[in-house]
Design a protein around this motif. Structure first.
Motif, PDB file in Angstrom:
ATOM      1  N   LYS A   1       0.836  -1.208   0.000  1.00  0.00           N
ATOM      2  CA  LYS A   1       0.000   0.000   0.000  1.00  0.00           C
ATOM      3  C   LYS A   1       0.866   1.252   0.000  1.00  0.00           C
ATOM      4  O   LYS A   1       0.571   2.215  -0.709  1.00  0.00           O
ATOM      5  CB  LYS A   1      -0.922   0.022   1.220  1.00  0.00           C
ATOM      6  CG  LYS A   1      -2.153  -0.811   1.075  1.00  0.00           C
ATOM      7  CD  LYS A   1      -3.113  -0.484   2.200  1.00  0.00           C
ATOM      8  CE  LYS A   1      -3.307  -1.677   3.072  1.00  0.00           C
ATOM      9  NZ  LYS A   1      -4.194  -1.457   4.201  1.00  0.00           N
ATOM     10  N   ASP A   2       1.934   1.248   0.801  1.00  0.00           N
ATOM     11  CA  ASP A   2       2.835   2.402   0.836  1.00  0.00           C
ATOM     12  C   ASP A   2       3.417   2.693  -0.540  1.00  0.00           C
ATOM     13  O   ASP A   2       3.447   3.844  -0.987  1.00  0.00           O
ATOM     14  CB  ASP A   2       3.985   2.164   1.832  1.00  0.00           C
ATOM     15  CG  ASP A   2       3.531   2.117   3.277  1.00  0.00           C
ATOM     16  OD1 ASP A   2       2.400   2.567   3.575  1.00  0.00           O
ATOM     17  OD2 ASP A   2       4.311   1.605   4.110  1.00  0.00           O
ATOM     18  N   VAL A   3       3.887   1.652  -1.227  1.00  0.00           N
ATOM     19  CA  VAL A   3       4.468   1.828  -2.567  1.00  0.00           C
ATOM     20  C   VAL A   3       3.382   2.258  -3.545  1.00  0.00           C
ATOM     21  O   VAL A   3       3.581   3.161  -4.358  1.00  0.00           O
ATOM     22  CB  VAL A   3       5.182   0.539  -3.032  1.00  0.00           C
ATOM     23  CG1 VAL A   3       5.654   0.672  -4.479  1.00  0.00           C
ATOM     24  CG2 VAL A   3       6.361   0.225  -2.116  1.00  0.00           C
ATOM     25  N   ARG A   4       2.225   1.623  -3.451  1.00  0.00           N
ATOM     26  CA  ARG A   4       1.111   1.980  -4.344  1.00  0.00           C
ATOM     27  C   ARG A   4       0.703   3.438  -4.162  1.00  0.00           C
ATOM     28  O   ARG A   4       0.420   4.139  -5.134  1.00  0.00           O
ATOM     29  CB  ARG A   4      -0.071   1.046  -4.081  1.00  0.00           C
ATOM     30  CG  ARG A   4      -1.184   1.181  -5.109  1.00  0.00           C
ATOM     31  CD  ARG A   4      -2.393   0.361  -4.763  1.00  0.00           C
ATOM     32  NE  ARG A   4      -3.042   0.970  -3.605  1.00  0.00           N
ATOM     33  CZ  ARG A   4      -3.597   0.285  -2.609  1.00  0.00           C
ATOM     34  NH1 ARG A   4      -3.565  -1.021  -2.607  1.00  0.00           N
ATOM     35  NH2 ARG A   4      -4.177   0.924  -1.608  1.00  0.00           N
ATOM     36  N   ASN A   5       0.684   3.904  -2.929  1.00  0.00           N
ATOM     37  CA  ASN A   5       0.265   5.279  -2.664  1.00  0.00           C
ATOM     38  C   ASN A   5       1.309   6.318  -3.061  1.00  0.00           C
ATOM     39  O   ASN A   5       0.977   7.485  -3.230  1.00  0.00           O
ATOM     40  CB  ASN A   5      -0.101   5.441  -1.188  1.00  0.00           C
ATOM     41  CG  ASN A   5      -1.375   4.694  -0.829  1.00  0.00           C
ATOM     42  OD1 ASN A   5      -2.205   4.420  -1.685  1.00  0.00           O
ATOM     43  ND2 ASN A   5      -1.507   4.340   0.433  1.00  0.00           N
ATOM     44  N   SER A   6       2.557   5.921  -3.210  1.00  0.00           N
ATOM     45  CA  SER A   6       3.600   6.878  -3.572  1.00  0.00           C
ATOM     46  C   SER A   6       3.980   6.809  -5.056  1.00  0.00           C
ATOM     47  O   SER A   6       4.874   7.518  -5.496  1.00  0.00           O
ATOM     48  CB  SER A   6       4.842   6.657  -2.709  1.00  0.00           C
ATOM     49  OG  SER A   6       5.403   5.386  -2.956  1.00  0.00           O
TER      50      SER A   6
END
Length: 130
Positions: free
Chosen positions: A98-103
């Motif tokens: 999720k962190d990578v997807r959101n950035s």
């Protein structure tokens, strides 16, 4: 060997094996990329990115690869980052994805085996290795 991480990323995302000598001929120094800033809130700006995820619970490391999708014909795919999650539960792995997807501007996520991430990413694609 530092070149093994990008090779693993390519195999995860594309679910194929590559000729190592051909791959090594394509390597570049990431520091030469003026459009990629790993420490920025949006490291690749709004350019399209594909994620490849290979989960694991026990034997090997779970891995996540982020690849820059070519925009112009003939442009190369670029391995932007690879993450390895050894001994981490699926919730931890899902949160990192999720962190990578959101950035990043994620246009595609290929998952080797469906897991909790599918709940968070309904447009994820199932990959089956024969």
């Amino acid at each position: 060997m530092p070149w093994l991480a990008p090779l693993r990323a390519w195999m995860i995302c594309c679910c194929s094996f590559v000729n190592l000598s051909k791959l090594l001929a394509c390597t570049v120094d990431v520091d030469q990329w003026s459009d990629y800033k790993p420490e920025a809130a949006r490291p690749f700006g709004n350019k399209p990115v594909a994620l490849g995820y290979d989960p694991s619970r026990t034997r090997d490391n779970a891995s996540l690869a982020a690849l820059g999708i070519p925009i112009i014909a003939g442009e190369a795919w670029r391995v932007l980052r690879t993450d390895s999650y050894h001994g981490q539960n699926f919730q931890f792995q899902s949160n990192r994805i999720k962190d990578v997807r959101n950035s990043h501007n994620v246009q595609h996520i290929g998952i080797d085996i469906f897991s909790q991430t599918k709940r968070d990413t309904p447009n994820a694609t199932f990959r089956h290795h024969l």
